[in-house]
Design a protein around this motif. Structure first.
Motif, PDB file in Angstrom:
ATOM      1  N   GLY A 160     -32.485 -40.624 -53.438  1.00 50.12           N
ATOM      2  CA  GLY A 160     -32.236 -40.372 -54.852  1.00 50.12           C
ATOM      3  C   GLY A 160     -32.361 -41.624 -55.690  1.00 50.12           C
ATOM      4  N   GLU A 161     -32.651 -41.387 -56.966  1.00 50.75           N
ATOM      5  CA  GLU A 161     -32.829 -42.476 -57.934  1.00 50.75           C
ATOM      6  C   GLU A 161     -32.182 -42.063 -59.253  1.00 50.75           C
ATOM      7  OE1 GLU A 161     -36.610 -44.745 -60.085  1.00 50.75           O
ATOM      8  OE2 GLU A 161     -36.968 -42.918 -58.935  1.00 50.75           O
ATOM      9  N   ARG A 162     -31.579 -43.033 -59.934  1.00 47.36           N
ATOM     10  CA  ARG A 162     -31.011 -42.825 -61.269  1.00 47.36           C
ATOM     11  C   ARG A 162     -31.777 -43.678 -62.259  1.00 47.36           C
ATOM     12  NH1 ARG A 162     -24.641 -43.209 -61.638  1.00 47.36           N
ATOM     13  NH2 ARG A 162     -25.204 -42.214 -63.577  1.00 47.36           N
ATOM     14  N   ILE A 163     -31.741 -43.262 -63.525  1.00 45.25           N
ATOM     15  CA  ILE A 163     -32.295 -44.110 -64.572  1.00 45.25           C
ATOM     16  C   ILE A 163     -31.588 -45.453 -64.469  1.00 45.25           C
ATOM     17  CG2 ILE A 163     -32.306 -44.473 -67.080  1.00 45.25           C
ATOM     18  CD1 ILE A 163     -34.431 -42.506 -66.166  1.00 45.25           C
ATOM     19  N   GLY A 164     -32.315 -46.522 -64.546  1.00 43.08           N
ATOM     20  CA  GLY A 164     -31.747 -47.852 -64.360  1.00 43.08           C
ATOM     21  C   GLY A 164     -32.068 -48.424 -62.997  1.00 43.08           C
ATOM     22  N   GLY A 165     -32.565 -47.577 -62.085  1.00 43.11           N
ATOM     23  CA  GLY A 165     -33.032 -48.089 -60.807  1.00 43.11           C
ATOM     24  C   GLY A 165     -32.089 -47.978 -59.635  1.00 43.11           C
ATOM     25  N   ASP A 166     -30.844 -47.496 -59.826  1.00 42.07           N
ATOM     26  CA  ASP A 166     -29.939 -47.345 -58.696  1.00 42.07           C
ATOM     27  C   ASP A 166     -30.486 -46.292 -57.741  1.00 42.07           C
ATOM     28  OD1 ASP A 166     -28.183 -49.181 -59.793  1.00 42.07           O
ATOM     29  OD2 ASP A 166     -26.961 -47.646 -60.766  1.00 42.07           O
ATOM     30  N   GLU A 167     -30.400 -46.568 -56.446  1.00 38.89           N
ATOM     31  CA  GLU A 167     -30.924 -45.669 -55.427  1.00 38.89           C
ATOM     32  C   GLU A 167     -29.862 -45.345 -54.389  1.00 38.89           C
ATOM     33  OE1 GLU A 167     -34.979 -46.651 -53.883  1.00 38.89           O
ATOM     34  OE2 GLU A 167     -34.643 -48.481 -55.060  1.00 38.89           O
ATOM     35  N   VAL A 168     -30.075 -44.229 -53.711  1.00 40.34           N
ATOM     36  CA  VAL A 168     -29.209 -43.810 -52.616  1.00 40.34           C
ATOM     37  C   VAL A 168     -30.080 -43.080 -51.592  1.00 40.34           C
ATOM     38  CG1 VAL A 168     -28.579 -41.622 -53.716  1.00 40.34           C
ATOM     39  CG2 VAL A 168     -27.041 -42.631 -52.025  1.00 40.34           C
ATOM     40  N   CYS A 169     -29.712 -43.185 -50.320  1.00 35.21           N
ATOM     41  CA  CYS A 169     -30.471 -42.496 -49.276  1.00 35.21           C
ATOM     42  C   CYS A 169     -29.513 -42.098 -48.150  1.00 35.21           C
ATOM     43  CB  CYS A 169     -31.582 -43.393 -48.730  1.00 35.21           C
ATOM     44  SG  CYS A 169     -32.631 -42.572 -47.510  1.00 35.21           S
ATOM     45  N   VAL A 170     -29.502 -40.817 -47.831  1.00 34.71           N
ATOM     46  CA  VAL A 170     -28.727 -40.315 -46.692  1.00 34.71           C
ATOM     47  C   VAL A 170     -29.694 -39.620 -45.740  1.00 34.71           C
ATOM     48  CG1 VAL A 170     -26.512 -40.085 -47.884  1.00 34.71           C
ATOM     49  CG2 VAL A 170     -28.110 -38.194 -47.906  1.00 34.71           C
ATOM     50  N   MET A 171     -29.387 -39.703 -44.454  1.00 36.09           N
ATOM     51  CA  MET A 171     -30.295 -39.182 -43.438  1.00 36.09           C
ATOM     52  C   MET A 171     -29.506 -38.533 -42.309  1.00 36.09           C
ATOM     53  SD  MET A 171     -32.587 -42.623 -43.226  1.00 36.09           S
ATOM     54  CE  MET A 171     -31.174 -43.700 -43.478  1.00 36.09           C
ATOM     55  N   MET A 172     -30.162 -37.590 -41.633  1.00 37.98           N
ATOM     56  CA  MET A 172     -29.550 -36.960 -40.472  1.00 37.98           C
ATOM     57  C   MET A 172     -30.632 -36.599 -39.458  1.00 37.98           C
ATOM     58  SD  MET A 172     -27.599 -33.345 -39.968  1.00 37.98           S
ATOM     59  CE  MET A 172     -29.192 -32.531 -39.868  1.00 37.98           C
ATOM     60  N   PRO A 173     -30.621 -37.229 -38.289  1.00 38.10           N
ATOM     61  CA  PRO A 173     -31.551 -36.831 -37.234  1.00 38.10           C
ATOM     62  C   PRO A 173     -31.152 -35.465 -36.666  1.00 38.10           C
ATOM     63  CG  PRO A 173     -30.640 -39.028 -36.834  1.00 38.10           C
ATOM     64  CD  PRO A 173     -29.843 -38.412 -37.925  1.00 38.10           C
ATOM     65  N   PHE A 174     -32.151 -34.667 -36.309  1.00 36.22           N
ATOM     66  CA  PHE A 174     -31.874 -33.383 -35.678  1.00 36.22           C
ATOM     67  C   PHE A 174     -33.056 -32.998 -34.794  1.00 36.22           C
ATOM     68  CE2 PHE A 174     -34.321 -32.094 -39.357  1.00 36.22           C
ATOM     69  CZ  PHE A 174     -35.017 -30.971 -38.956  1.00 36.22           C
ATOM     70  N   ARG A 175     -32.817 -31.988 -33.979  1.00 35.04           N
ATOM     71  CA  ARG A 175     -33.883 -31.436 -33.156  1.00 35.04           C
ATOM     72  C   ARG A 175     -33.497 -30.028 -32.734  1.00 35.04           C
ATOM     73  NH1 ARG A 175     -33.157 -34.821 -27.526  1.00 35.04           N
ATOM     74  NH2 ARG A 175     -31.135 -33.934 -26.957  1.00 35.04           N
ATOM     75  N   PHE A 176     -34.501 -29.264 -32.368  1.00 33.80           N
ATOM     76  CA  PHE A 176     -34.285 -27.945 -31.806  1.00 33.80           C
ATOM     77  C   PHE A 176     -34.491 -28.074 -30.308  1.00 33.80           C
ATOM     78  CE2 PHE A 176     -35.355 -26.756 -36.182  1.00 33.80           C
ATOM     79  CZ  PHE A 176     -34.299 -25.901 -36.458  1.00 33.80           C
ATOM     80  N   GLY A 177     -33.406 -28.035 -29.576  1.00 39.19           N
ATOM     81  CA  GLY A 177     -33.463 -28.165 -28.125  1.00 39.19           C
ATOM     82  C   GLY A 177     -33.218 -26.832 -27.449  1.00 39.19           C
ATOM     83  N   ALA A 178     -32.970 -26.904 -26.170  1.00 39.28           N
ATOM     84  CA  ALA A 178     -32.718 -25.701 -25.382  1.00 39.28           C
ATOM     85  C   ALA A 178     -31.466 -24.970 -25.862  1.00 39.28           C
ATOM     86  CB  ALA A 178     -32.572 -26.072 -23.905  1.00 39.28           C
ATOM     87  N   ARG A 179     -30.519 -25.711 -26.419  1.00 40.98           N
ATOM     88  CA  ARG A 179     -29.273 -25.117 -26.908  1.00 40.98           C
ATOM     89  C   ARG A 179     -29.331 -24.790 -28.399  1.00 40.98           C
ATOM     90  NH1 ARG A 179     -25.443 -29.704 -25.062  1.00 40.98           N
ATOM     91  NH2 ARG A 179     -27.403 -30.818 -25.201  1.00 40.98           N
ATOM     92  N   SER A 211     -37.846 -45.325 -50.368  1.00 38.18           N
ATOM     93  CA  SER A 211     -37.860 -46.033 -51.649  1.00 38.18           C
ATOM     94  C   SER A 211     -39.240 -46.588 -51.946  1.00 38.18           C
ATOM     95  CB  SER A 211     -36.836 -47.174 -51.637  1.00 38.18           C
ATOM     96  OG  SER A 211     -36.929 -47.924 -52.825  1.00 38.18           O
ATOM     97  N   GLN A 212     -39.852 -47.174 -50.948  1.00 38.81           N
ATOM     98  CA  GLN A 212     -41.178 -47.745 -51.147  1.00 38.81           C
ATOM     99  C   GLN A 212     -42.184 -46.694 -51.587  1.00 38.81           C
ATOM    100  OE1 GLN A 212     -42.064 -49.661 -47.426  1.00 38.81           O
ATOM    101  NE2 GLN A 212     -40.269 -50.972 -47.549  1.00 38.81           N
ATOM    102  N   GLU A 213     -41.998 -45.464 -51.124  1.00 40.66           N
ATOM    103  CA  GLU A 213     -42.949 -44.407 -51.430  1.00 40.66           C
ATOM    104  C   GLU A 213     -42.557 -43.547 -52.626  1.00 40.66           C
ATOM    105  OE1 GLU A 213     -43.172 -42.430 -47.675  1.00 40.66           O
ATOM    106  OE2 GLU A 213     -44.365 -44.013 -46.785  1.00 40.66           O
ATOM    107  N   LEU A 214     -41.265 -43.496 -52.970  1.00 43.24           N
ATOM    108  CA  LEU A 214     -40.812 -42.581 -54.014  1.00 43.24           C
ATOM    109  C   LEU A 214     -40.285 -43.267 -55.276  1.00 43.24           C
ATOM    110  CD1 LEU A 214     -38.966 -40.039 -51.699  1.00 43.24           C
ATOM    111  CD2 LEU A 214     -41.087 -39.634 -52.944  1.00 43.24           C
ATOM    112  N   PHE A 215     -39.863 -44.496 -55.170  1.00 46.03           N
ATOM    113  CA  PHE A 215     -39.238 -45.171 -56.328  1.00 46.03           C
ATOM    114  C   PHE A 215     -40.142 -45.086 -57.547  1.00 46.03           C
ATOM    115  CE2 PHE A 215     -38.189 -48.765 -59.035  1.00 46.03           C
ATOM    116  CZ  PHE A 215     -36.811 -48.579 -59.181  1.00 46.03           C
ATOM    117  N   GLY A 216     -39.543 -44.828 -58.687  1.00 47.62           N
ATOM    118  CA  GLY A 216     -40.279 -44.758 -59.942  1.00 47.62           C
ATOM    119  C   GLY A 216     -40.619 -43.354 -60.391  1.00 47.62           C
TER     120      GLY A 216
END
Length: 165
Positions: free
Chosen positions: A116-135, A154-159
């Motif tokens: 995420g990005e706000r006007i003024g340039g503040d950024e935030v990034c949250v992530m969660m690894p996941f997978r579809f396994g046997a269970r 950020s490098q790809e989305l900022f702005g």
């Protein structure tokens, strides 16, 4: 803290909207990731979604599904999204996307992320690894990037919010 655990996408969406109204940017990013979790669990697909926050509207949240590959790799799509956000007068933007990884063990893994990005340039990034396994769906802990600006997202989305006059 609102989570999507035990809720379907349709059940979670109204709770998500209510929580987003009063949340701070880091929490909005986490909530958007939770929306992605609900979609992944219920529909077994990985969404690409843009959430814009537009102050002064009755409903300040504008959701825009994005085609894959996401805006980060398509310049014409990026230009149209930037124009749309400027037209709306968005003050914040959150992009929910999935990066698929290889599966050395034959199990496809992925990273669900919300940048995420706000006007003024503040950024935030949250992530969660996941997978579809046997269970079924296996999820790791949600991680907050200590420096969202240092992420590939950020490098790809900022702005996306462009310059406001």
């Amino acid at each position: 803290m609102l989570t999507s655990d035990g809720l379907g996408h349709a059940q979670f969406l109204p709770l998500w909207r209510d929580a987003m109204f009063s949340a701070e940017p880091a929490e909005r990013a986490r909530l958007t990731l939770e929306l992605g979790r609900a979609i992944v669990r219920e529909e077994r697909r990985t969404p690409t979604l843009l959430v814009a926050v537009v102050d002064g509207r009755d409903d300040p949240l504008v959701l825009m599904p994005l085609a894959e590959p996401p805006v980060r790799t398509q310049e014409s799509l990026r230009d149209s999204v930037t124009t749309r956000l400027a037209t709306l007068g968005a003050s914040e933007v959150y992009v929910l996307l999935t990066v698929r990884g290889g599966g050395a063990s034959g199990v496809q893994s992925a990273l669900l992320a919300c940048w995420g990005e706000r006007i003024g340039g503040d950024e935030v990034c949250v992530m969660m690894p996941f997978r579809f396994g046997a269970r079924g769906l296996e999820e790791a802990e949600v991680l907050l990037a200590p420096d969202a600006h240092a992420t590939t997202f950020s490098q790809e989305l900022f702005g996306l919010l462009g310059v406001r006059h």
